[in-house]
Design a protein around this motif. Sequence first.
Motif, short mmCIF file in Angstrom:
data_model
loop_
_atom_site.label_atom_id
_atom_site.label_comp_id
_atom_site.label_asym_id
_atom_site.label_seq_id
_atom_site.Cartn_x
_atom_site.Cartn_y
_atom_site.Cartn_z
N GLY A 16 0.86 -1.19 0.00
CA GLY A 16 0.00 0.00 0.00
C GLY A 16 0.88 1.23 0.00
O GLY A 16 1.89 1.26 0.71
N LEU A 17 0.55 2.21 -0.81
CA LEU A 17 1.33 3.45 -0.87
C LEU A 17 0.39 4.66 -0.80
O LEU A 17 -0.73 4.62 -1.34
CB LEU A 17 2.11 3.54 -2.18
N GLY A 18 0.88 5.72 -0.17
CA GLY A 18 0.17 6.99 -0.23
C GLY A 18 -1.10 7.05 0.60
O GLY A 18 -1.94 7.92 0.40
N PHE A 19 -1.25 6.15 1.55
CA PHE A 19 -2.45 6.14 2.40
C PHE A 19 -2.30 7.11 3.57
O PHE A 19 -1.19 7.56 3.88
CB PHE A 19 -2.72 4.72 2.93
N ASP A 20 -3.44 7.38 4.21
CA ASP A 20 -3.44 8.17 5.44
C ASP A 20 -3.10 7.22 6.59
O ASP A 20 -3.89 6.35 6.93
CB ASP A 20 -4.83 8.79 5.61
N ALA A 21 -1.93 7.40 7.18
CA ALA A 21 -1.45 6.46 8.20
C ALA A 21 -2.22 6.57 9.51
O ALA A 21 -2.03 5.74 10.40
CB ALA A 21 0.05 6.67 8.44
N ASP A 22 -3.09 7.55 9.63
CA ASP A 22 -3.91 7.67 10.85
C ASP A 22 -5.25 6.96 10.70
O ASP A 22 -6.04 6.93 11.63
CB ASP A 22 -4.16 9.14 11.18
N ASN A 23 -5.52 6.39 9.53
CA ASN A 23 -6.82 5.77 9.29
C ASN A 23 -7.05 4.58 10.25
O ASN A 23 -6.24 3.66 10.34
CB ASN A 23 -6.90 5.29 7.84
N THR A 24 -8.19 4.61 10.95
CA THR A 24 -8.44 3.63 12.00
C THR A 24 -8.61 2.21 11.46
O THR A 24 -8.07 1.26 12.04
CB THR A 24 -9.73 4.01 12.78
N ASP A 25 -9.35 2.04 10.38
CA ASP A 25 -9.57 0.69 9.84
C ASP A 25 -8.25 0.08 9.36
O ASP A 25 -8.00 -1.11 9.55
CB ASP A 25 -10.56 0.72 8.66
N LEU A 26 -7.43 0.89 8.73
CA LEU A 26 -6.13 0.40 8.27
C LEU A 26 -5.27 -0.02 9.46
O LEU A 26 -4.69 -1.11 9.47
CB LEU A 26 -5.41 1.50 7.46
N ARG A 27 -5.20 0.82 10.46
CA ARG A 27 -4.37 0.52 11.64
C ARG A 27 -4.85 -0.76 12.32
O ARG A 27 -4.05 -1.61 12.72
CB ARG A 27 -4.40 1.69 12.63
N GLU A 28 -6.16 -0.89 12.44
CA GLU A 28 -6.73 -2.06 13.10
C GLU A 28 -6.51 -3.33 12.26
O GLU A 28 -6.19 -4.38 12.79
CB GLU A 28 -8.22 -1.79 13.35
N LYS A 71 -9.27 -9.07 -0.31
CA LYS A 71 -10.28 -8.01 -0.34
C LYS A 71 -10.10 -7.03 0.81
O LYS A 71 -10.17 -5.82 0.63
CB LYS A 71 -11.64 -8.72 -0.28
N ASP A 72 -9.86 -7.56 2.01
CA ASP A 72 -9.71 -6.68 3.18
C ASP A 72 -8.47 -5.80 3.05
O ASP A 72 -8.52 -4.60 3.30
CB ASP A 72 -9.61 -7.50 4.47
N ALA A 73 -7.36 -6.41 2.67
CA ALA A 73 -6.11 -5.64 2.57
C ALA A 73 -6.28 -4.50 1.57
O ALA A 73 -5.88 -3.35 1.83
CB ALA A 73 -4.95 -6.55 2.15
N ILE A 74 -6.90 -4.78 0.44
CA ILE A 74 -7.12 -3.73 -0.58
C ILE A 74 -8.01 -2.64 0.00
O ILE A 74 -7.74 -1.44 -0.15
CB ILE A 74 -7.73 -4.32 -1.87
N HIS A 75 -9.07 -3.05 0.69
CA HIS A 75 -10.01 -2.05 1.22
C HIS A 75 -9.40 -1.21 2.34
O HIS A 75 -9.70 -0.03 2.46
CB HIS A 75 -11.32 -2.73 1.66
N TRP A 76 -8.54 -1.83 3.16
CA TRP A 76 -7.86 -1.01 4.19
C TRP A 76 -7.05 0.10 3.52
O TRP A 76 -7.04 1.24 3.98
CB TRP A 76 -6.91 -1.86 5.05
N ILE A 77 -6.36 -0.27 2.45
CA ILE A 77 -5.49 0.70 1.78
C ILE A 77 -6.31 1.76 1.05
O ILE A 77 -6.10 2.97 1.23
CB ILE A 77 -4.54 -0.02 0.78
#
Length: 284
Positions: free
Chosen positions: A81-93, A177-183
């Motif tokens: 994953g590149l260029g994402f918002d690193a504070d995003n809660t779903d991604l972090r979780e 699917k989940d990994a893509i959606h987190w990003i």
Amino acid sequence: MTQLLNADLHCHSVVSDGTLTPEALAERAKGNGVELWALTDHDEIGGLQRARDAAKSQGMGYLTGAEISVTFLHQTVHIVGLGFDADNTDLREGLRRTRGGRQERAMEMADGLAKVGIKDAYEGALKFVGNPELISRTHFARFLVESGVCKETNEVFRKYLTEGKPGYVPHRWALLKDAIHWITGADGMAIIAHPARYKFTPNEEFALFTEFKGHGGQGVEVVTGSHSVAEFGIYANTAKEFGLAASRGSDFHSPDESHTELGTLPPLPAGLTPVWELLSARIQ
Ligand code: AMP
Ligand code: MN
Ligand code: MN
Ligand code: MN
């Protein structure tokens, strides 16, 4: 931004299974002429603040990054994953859940190694671990080299840590699917890492790319330290066939182990859309 930009968008620090700090990596990348850089630790974004600060003080463009472990058709696939918002809660979780289970897996790996006479491998591997949540096969490999069981880490993987070998423990990682959606849910771009590394049949590989695209994936690594020159060409064609942007990254882990140095790969083949063109608004 051109095709010829020296972008290195895949490498690892002590926050996962690399041996250098984010600062040392940034310095090394800059020294090799890298203009746009991303740190992509496995299942972990704990090094990104340091990476960003280091990139800025080196005067390099910077993208947030991570490499997520996914299980697809019984194999492990890596999604960058590149260029994402690193504070995003779903991604972090999501990343936190993906890291979970590594410790238990590591203890099972050590049990498997003990059965072939290699004692205390868990404790041995731990000595090489920078992040207690991220014990990986690489740390076991370093321990087996240090203790003289093998000459180099590649040999450890071949003899002990891959499917069917004594230290191999099958593991369930995240869903594709989940990994893509987190990003993508964090405004980032999902990219299939080093596709030539997987042992899929042509039909299975087609399924991977089709599902990846269907879930919103946008890129594929074409020029990576894990591909041969012939594979650069093969996956350039795959990128065109599936309408995916192309990425470039060394997958550098360590000065002692990595055969591909940061920032030294050839440019992307002509006729591809570089991922950094689509990510220009996310570059810091
Ligand atoms: P894990 O996430 O614990 O399964 O460890 C995967 C990591 O092991 C990869 O990211 C690579 O750094 C490393 N690795 C996998 N296969 C090999 C190999 N054949 N030789 C050396 N390192 C490898
Ligand atoms: Mn690794
Ligand atoms: Mn990988
Ligand atoms: Mn990697």
